[in-house]
Design an enzyme around this catalytic site. Structure first.
Site: not given
Length: 301
Positions: A87, A123
């Protein structure tokens, strides 16, 4: 466990056409990747929306961000999801970041537009969607967020955007994540959010907390069986409080087990998994996952 249950053909949709030369490929880049439920979620989405595409899991272990983004372009993957540490390592090699992804300093979703890679982060918004779906009133919630890694920062930004009443974030001051946390709070400029050292958990007035969120890895992998909070702390929470964990492997972390023993409402990371996946699916296709079927299958409260 949901991935061990027998699939009910009346609830699930499967593509009628076989994979062919025009099939677009999406995937998860993670290490490890084999345990992920993402292929099930996204392939159901392709089937429900009659999209000629497939979603696969790729183990990214040992490859840096430059190699991963080169692979995306070379293999012409239409899009991908990422887990840690990918990420963050891919950031310098993407062509564009959405404002939220730039603020968070991490991406979990990449869209490939003819070799032009756009990074997003779903997220936090996915986690908050789970809270809202469960009936949590964030405007009147006093929240304790444990951790300041990529997932925690994404959740923090989404909570700030949802105008949460009060938010205390705990991270060890010696960690690089604490520096990232302070930089993020400076950018957000919200007085209702405070960064505190992990040692200050002992000073929290737990009776004034409505929602606890664990965004650390305590309870997962090598730390399975560990809890970021002690039973004595959870016992001080009001009976109306709820405890959430980003972890869904195992389905009930040690933190949730302890919280449940106190009679508190608990939620694992499956809601976040589903709703962040739905947001990623929208970025790629403009369509939604079949949320009702997947909610039932994952037994999301």
């Amino acid at each position: 466990m949901p991935n061990k249950q027998r699939l009910n053909s009346s609830d699930f949709l499967w593509p009628e056409n076989t994979i062919n030369g025009a099939t677009k490929v999406y995937g998860l880049l993670a290490h490890p990747a084999q345990h992920s439920l993402s292929p099930l979620l996204h392939n159901q989405g392709f089937a429900a929306n009659q999209i000629n595409a497939v979603y696969l899991a790729f183990d990214s272990g040992g490859h840096d961000g430059a190699a991963l983004t080169t692979s995306l372009r070379t293999l012409d993957l239409a899009g991908c999801n990422l887990s840690l540490p990918d990420k963050e390592t891919v950031l310098p090699f993407l062509d564009e970041l959405t404002p939220d992804a730039r603020l968070i300093g991490a991406v979990n979703t990449v869209k490939n537009n003819n070799g032009y890679l756009i990074g997003s982060n779903t997220d936090g918004r996915g986690f908050v969607q789970g809270l809202v779906t469960a009936g949590i009133d964030l405007h009147n919630s006093r929240v304790v967020l444990l951790g300041a890694g990529a997932a925690a920062r994404a959740i923090l930004v989404a909570l700030a955007q949802a105008e949460t009443q009060q938010l205390q974030v705990f991270q060890r001051r010696t960690s690089v994540h604490f520096v990232q946390l302070q930089q993020l709070l400076d950018a957000l400029g919200q007085a209702v959010i405070t960064a505190r050292d992990w040692s200050e958990l002992a000073q929290v007035d737990w009776q004034q907390v409505d929602l606890v969120i664990n965004a650390t890895n305590l309870g997962f992998g090598d730390h399975q069986g560990a809890s970021p909070l002690a039973l004595s702390q959870l016992q001080q929470l009001p009976t109306t409080a709820s405890v959430w964990d980003v972890i869904y492997q195992p389905r009930q972390s040690e933190l949730l087990r302890l919280a449940q023993s106190c009679g508190l409402a608990t939620h694992n990371g499956l809601a976040m998994l589903l709703y962040q996946a739905d947001l990623a699916f929208q970025i790629w296709t403009g369509q939604h996952l079949p949320l009702r079927q997947l909610q039932n299958y994952l037994k999301i409260k």
